[in-house]
Design an enzyme around this catalytic site. Structure first.
Site, PDB file in Angstrom:
ATOM      1  N   CYS A  68       0.950  -1.265  -0.097  1.00 49.80           N
ATOM      2  CA  CYS A  68       0.013   0.405  -0.091  1.00 49.80           C
ATOM      3  C   CYS A  68       0.677   0.929   0.184  1.00 49.80           C
ATOM      4  O   CYS A  68       1.615   1.618  -0.943  1.00 49.80           O
ATOM      5  CB  CYS A  68      -1.516   0.035   1.369  1.00 49.80           C
ATOM      6  SG  CYS A  68      -2.356   0.910   1.106  1.00 49.80           S
ATOM      7  N   HIS A 103      -2.981  -5.343   1.526  1.00 52.88           N
ATOM      8  CA  HIS A 103      -2.298  -5.390   3.198  1.00 52.88           C
ATOM      9  C   HIS A 103      -2.412  -7.003   3.765  1.00 52.88           C
ATOM     10  O   HIS A 103      -3.412  -7.442   4.684  1.00 52.88           O
ATOM     11  CB  HIS A 103      -3.062  -4.371   4.481  1.00 52.88           C
ATOM     12  CG  HIS A 103      -2.538  -3.470   4.122  1.00 52.88           C
ATOM     13  ND1 HIS A 103      -1.604  -2.220   5.140  1.00 52.88           N
ATOM     14  CD2 HIS A 103      -3.506  -1.660   3.326  1.00 52.88           C
ATOM     15  CE1 HIS A 103      -1.765  -0.848   4.277  1.00 52.88           C
ATOM     16  NE2 HIS A 103      -2.997  -0.649   3.738  1.00 52.88           N
ATOM     17  N   GLU A 161      -0.568  -7.747   5.246  1.00 49.11           N
ATOM     18  CA  GLU A 161      -0.072  -7.990   7.251  1.00 49.11           C
ATOM     19  C   GLU A 161      -1.474  -8.626   7.803  1.00 49.11           C
ATOM     20  O   GLU A 161      -1.772  -8.767   9.178  1.00 49.11           O
ATOM     21  CB  GLU A 161       0.699  -7.466   7.226  1.00 49.11           C
ATOM     22  CG  GLU A 161       0.267  -5.533   7.335  1.00 49.11           C
ATOM     23  CD  GLU A 161      -0.312  -4.898   5.956  1.00 49.11           C
ATOM     24  OE1 GLU A 161      -0.298  -5.722   4.871  1.00 49.11           O
ATOM     25  OE2 GLU A 161       0.237  -3.543   5.656  1.00 49.11           O
TER      26      GLU A 161
HETATM   27  N1  GLN Z   1      -3.727   6.511   1.124  1.00 49.20           N
HETATM   28  C1  GLN Z   1      -2.196   6.082   1.993  1.00 49.20           C
HETATM   29  C2  GLN Z   1      -1.313   6.641   0.904  1.00 49.20           C
HETATM   30  O1  GLN Z   1      -1.196   8.154  -0.162  1.00 49.20           O
HETATM   31  C3  GLN Z   1      -1.602   4.969   1.780  1.00 49.20           C
HETATM   32  C4  GLN Z   1      -2.473   4.361   3.125  1.00 49.20           C
HETATM   33  C5  GLN Z   1      -2.054   2.994   2.992  1.00 49.20           C
HETATM   34  O2  GLN Z   1      -1.245   2.354   3.293  1.00 49.20           O
HETATM   35  N2  GLN Z   1      -3.721   2.178   3.515  1.00 49.20           N
HETATM   36  O3  GLN Z   1       0.241   6.982   1.271  1.00 49.20           O
END
Ligand code: GLN
Length: 196
Positions: free
Chosen positions: A81, A174, A176
């Protein structure tokens, strides 16, 4: 030979969940906050969180250049992410330099409000038959992949959400947070493959 150690960048975000996942697999891990700690690791995970904050802290803690160098030297690095945003060559709406290692373009916060957060079962042939339950939280999408990049997973509409380039791995979601350790196990296998 000593057993492999996987570093988890612990500046911000859900690094503790990654450490817990590695522990469940019996893989040694270390929280990374200082450049000197990078000398001990065989792979690195960059967790989810807020990519603007993580990139800012990478500079404050003088970690950006040493991690970039390790990536260029072939260290396996996985971004989940926000971590995928930090790893990408190009990211939209990022106000400072990231690691720019992996030949992908990511769009931050790519899902509109209604799909801000959602879960979906993905078919990921690389991980076997069993679908992977993926959790997306204000997730980025992978808009472009370079010629050397292999797409590992897409949503039903074809949107790319996981990809690999050599020892670099990016997931929009994610792993994790799900209790399914197959991605973590794959990273651990890459480490062993590289060392033997
Ligand atoms: N929206 C976050 C970003 O742009 C990422 C969100 C996340 O890691 N769950 O960094």
């Amino acid at each position: 030979m000593t057993t492999p150690t996987i570093g988890v960048l612990a500046l911000q975000g859900d690094f503790a969940e990654h450490i817990e996942m590695l522990r469940s697999l019996g893989v040694d891990s270390i929280e990374i906050r200082l450049p000197a700690q990078l000398a001990r690791i065989d792979a690195l995970i960059i967790p989810g969180g807020e990519s603007t904050t993580i990139t800012r802290l990478l500079d404050i803690y003088a970690l950006r250049e040493p991690i970039q160098q390790l990536g260029l030297d072939g260290l396996p690095i996985w971004g989940t992410c926000a971590g995928a945003i930090v790893l990408a060559k190009e990211a939209t709406d990022l106000d400072r330099p990231n690691l720019a290692l992996m030949d992908i373009t990511v769009r931050r916060n790519a899902f509109g409000r209604q799909r801000d957060s959602f879960e979906e079962d993905l078919r990921i042939p690389e991980l076997g038959e069993e679908p992977f339950h993926a959790v997306f939280i204000r997730a980025p999408i992978i808009e472009r992949v370079g010629a050397e990049v292999e797409v590992l997973a897409t949503l039903a509409d074809g949107t790319i959400v996981a990809a690999r380039e050599g020892a670099l791995l990016a997931t929009s979601f994610h792993p994790e947070l799900t209790g399914d350790a197959r991605f973590h196990a794959m990273l651990a296998r890459w480490v062993v493959g590289r060392r033997s």
